[in-house]
Write an enzyme that holds these catalytic residues in place. Sequence first.
Site, PDB file in Angstrom:
ATOM      1  N   LYS A  21       1.266  -1.325   0.207  1.00 41.22           N
ATOM      2  CA  LYS A  21      -0.013  -0.133   0.280  1.00 41.22           C
ATOM      3  C   LYS A  21       1.087   0.465  -0.216  1.00 41.22           C
ATOM      4  O   LYS A  21       2.278   0.935   0.426  1.00 41.22           O
ATOM      5  CB  LYS A  21      -0.961   0.301   1.449  1.00 41.22           C
ATOM      6  CG  LYS A  21      -1.920  -0.422   0.857  1.00 41.22           C
ATOM      7  CD  LYS A  21      -3.012  -1.113   2.021  1.00 41.22           C
ATOM      8  CE  LYS A  21      -4.023  -1.866   1.805  1.00 41.22           C
ATOM      9  NZ  LYS A  21      -5.014  -2.359   2.879  1.00 41.22           N
ATOM     10  N   LYS A  78       7.459   1.824   3.244  1.00 42.54           N
ATOM     11  CA  LYS A  78       7.136   2.762   4.053  1.00 42.54           C
ATOM     12  C   LYS A  78       5.934   2.922   4.943  1.00 42.54           C
ATOM     13  O   LYS A  78       6.130   2.869   5.597  1.00 42.54           O
ATOM     14  CB  LYS A  78       7.772   4.505   3.375  1.00 42.54           C
ATOM     15  CG  LYS A  78       8.978   4.599   2.937  1.00 42.54           C
ATOM     16  CD  LYS A  78      10.281   4.636   4.108  1.00 42.54           C
ATOM     17  CE  LYS A  78      11.503   4.775   3.606  1.00 42.54           C
ATOM     18  NZ  LYS A  78      12.417   5.051   4.505  1.00 42.54           N
ATOM     19  N   SER A 107       9.436  14.259   1.501  1.00 43.31           N
ATOM     20  CA  SER A 107       8.789  14.231  -0.249  1.00 43.31           C
ATOM     21  C   SER A 107       8.659  12.895  -0.277  1.00 43.31           C
ATOM     22  O   SER A 107       8.054  12.761  -1.270  1.00 43.31           O
ATOM     23  CB  SER A 107       9.247  15.652  -1.037  1.00 43.31           C
ATOM     24  OG  SER A 107      10.687  15.024  -0.841  1.00 43.31           O
ATOM     25  N   GLY A 125      18.482   5.066   5.072  1.00 37.95           N
ATOM     26  CA  GLY A 125      18.758   5.997   6.273  1.00 37.95           C
ATOM     27  C   GLY A 125      18.614   4.830   7.452  1.00 37.95           C
ATOM     28  O   GLY A 125      18.684   4.836   8.369  1.00 37.95           O
ATOM     29  N   GLY A 126      18.649   3.384   6.596  1.00 31.82           N
ATOM     30  CA  GLY A 126      19.331   2.247   7.623  1.00 31.82           C
ATOM     31  C   GLY A 126      17.658   1.264   8.468  1.00 31.82           C
ATOM     32  O   GLY A 126      17.988   0.526   8.902  1.00 31.82           O
ATOM     33  N   GLY A 127      16.325   2.185   8.511  1.00 30.08           N
ATOM     34  CA  GLY A 127      15.577   1.385   8.634  1.00 30.08           C
ATOM     35  C   GLY A 127      14.817   0.392   8.661  1.00 30.08           C
ATOM     36  O   GLY A 127      14.914  -1.233   9.510  1.00 30.08           O
ATOM     37  N   ALA A 153      26.057   7.835  -3.373  1.00 22.83           N
ATOM     38  CA  ALA A 153      25.531   8.026  -1.307  1.00 22.83           C
ATOM     39  C   ALA A 153      25.821   7.001  -0.565  1.00 22.83           C
ATOM     40  O   ALA A 153      24.984   6.357  -0.159  1.00 22.83           O
ATOM     41  CB  ALA A 153      24.099   8.045  -1.505  1.00 22.83           C
TER      42      ALA A 153
END
Lengths: 321, 321
Positions: free
Chosen positions: B52, B57, B82, B184-186, B212
């Site tokens: 979804k 995320k 964003s 970010g590694g989450g 990056a």
Amino acid sequence: MSKGKYAADISSIQEAYTRIKSYVIKTPIISSTSLDDISRRQLYFKCENFQKSGAFKFRGACNAVFSLPDEAISKGVITHSSGNHAAALSLAAKLRGVPAYIVVPNNAPTCKVENIKRYDGRVNFSETNMRSRIEVANKLRQEIGAILIPSSNDGRIMSGQGTISLEILEQAPKIDTIVVPISGGGMLAGVALAAKAINPAIRILGAEPKGADDAARSKAAGRIITLRETDTIADGLRAFLGDVTWPVVRDLVDDIIVVEDTEIIKAMKLCFNILKIVVEPSAAIGLAAVLSNTFQKNPAWKDSKHVGIVVSGGNVDMNLF
Amino acid sequence: MSKGKYAADISSIQEAYTRIKSYVIKTPIISSTSLDDISRRQLYFKCENFQKSGAFKFRGACNAVFSLPDEAISKGVITHSSGNHAAALSLAAKLRGVPAYIVVPNNAPTCKVENIKRYDGRVNFSETNMRSRIEVANKLRQEIGAILIPSSNDGRIMSGQGTISLEILEQAPKIDTIVVPISGGGMLAGVALAAKAINPAIRILGAEPKGADDAARSKAAGRIITLRETDTIADGLRAFLGDVTWPVVRDLVDDIIVVEDTEIIKAMKLCFNILKIVVEPSAAIGLAAVLSNTFQKNPAWKDSKHVGIVVSGGNVDMNLF
């Protein structure tokens, strides 16, 4: 083995499934609440674009190739089709260890020829007209002794495509309606035979482009109507019903929904942007049909609440997007 | 509730799964023998592009939003992102029945802003620099009393993303290696925590773009390294490790594979042409990593035979193709 009225039945479809089960992918069903909202139904997309060779055609080709005795198939198989059936047959023959001879019109797009070669299909070019295609195919048959496997108008093909229903109704038992693209009618007939045998109340709808609406015309006339020419972006849906597929489409398919090419293109974009899947135009037509006024405004179909949509294939050139 | 060494653990991940299970899609795993042949491994693509809001995320956002007590969340949630986290948080908040305030730099692409609005997220523009974004977010927090939900550096987010491992290891128990994009590694931290708790022998690899590569540099240095600027097509992978995610990445992630943008583009094309799925550049990086020389030529990874690849999202503009 008697098949009763038609060239396939639930037994031949179940036999086909036993035969091809270890070769085919049991493709997932995906959903989207956004598309459910837009269509005011619960939609279940059966993703045959994830099938081996990139389309449902592999089921029928696999069933035909693996149902032939060793001796009969030893010289290989042959077809005159430049589309998904050609690639599917090439892969099925490769898995069986026999050659596949594919007659391709000399104006076929490179990507389709590449797709056949990827599975070691042996490409033989013909002129673009159907007469030349059949001539080249017949010549090869006589010279080589390979067996012709039609793309659609064949009981083994219908039985193979019918295995889609076995999976759909197991994966999403709530489904009350199945929408299937129609070209030669092998998939629509197979899906209808299996689904109605399992649940006679299920509604089976074909989806057909306006520029190749021979099935809708045939249903209306009560006999096979062919067209002098076709004009649609859905290049996989330009074939006509045959004597093997027609009786099933006549008797077991509830209706044919005809859609415009603009509706197909819109549905392709929704598949890309919302479902995140790559579909060819012929495969987007089921969603186009469900979103069409013809479907949405038909009071008799208000009770189609859980709608399975067969997304038939994903063999589309990236440049089309 | 003690989490031991890290801000999340297998218990918090299992709790997250119980919490979000009825909201998230249990995304399918798809495979391709062609890609298996090319990679000389069996690959299992976990399709979070079908999740979804179009990306993984949603798992973390959903866990954060639904773990807050009614009173605490009554004024809504806020984030300055964003990208996919913003859309995911908007949808999670909508489902919870509270507003989501999203701070968006005024140069953000229209399609991303549309994606936030689609889920009723309230867009507040800031200048493009991080200082302005934080300022606008803080002002909104003070005025409205909404709660900040970070996109990555947060135990609840890590726990939500870790539910991916619970599904992968149930759907494909043979998997011995999981490749995860790192920004970010989450997600990488959550996946590593859950997978290693279930099977300590499993290999966890991050996939990071050369432009990056803060995580690879951080692993090499043994401390968090951030970059002055980033330059990659993978717009979702430009964030840096934080103090919450870093310890897990440092201790539980076996290695980071760094790939070039050209490899990412090649992998995107393979996803389109062979897997028939729509992926954003950040989501193709796992396949790019597995096909890279770094992976293929590492003798220590020869025993990675069954490789899970997290396809993180499908939010890509059709025009990119």
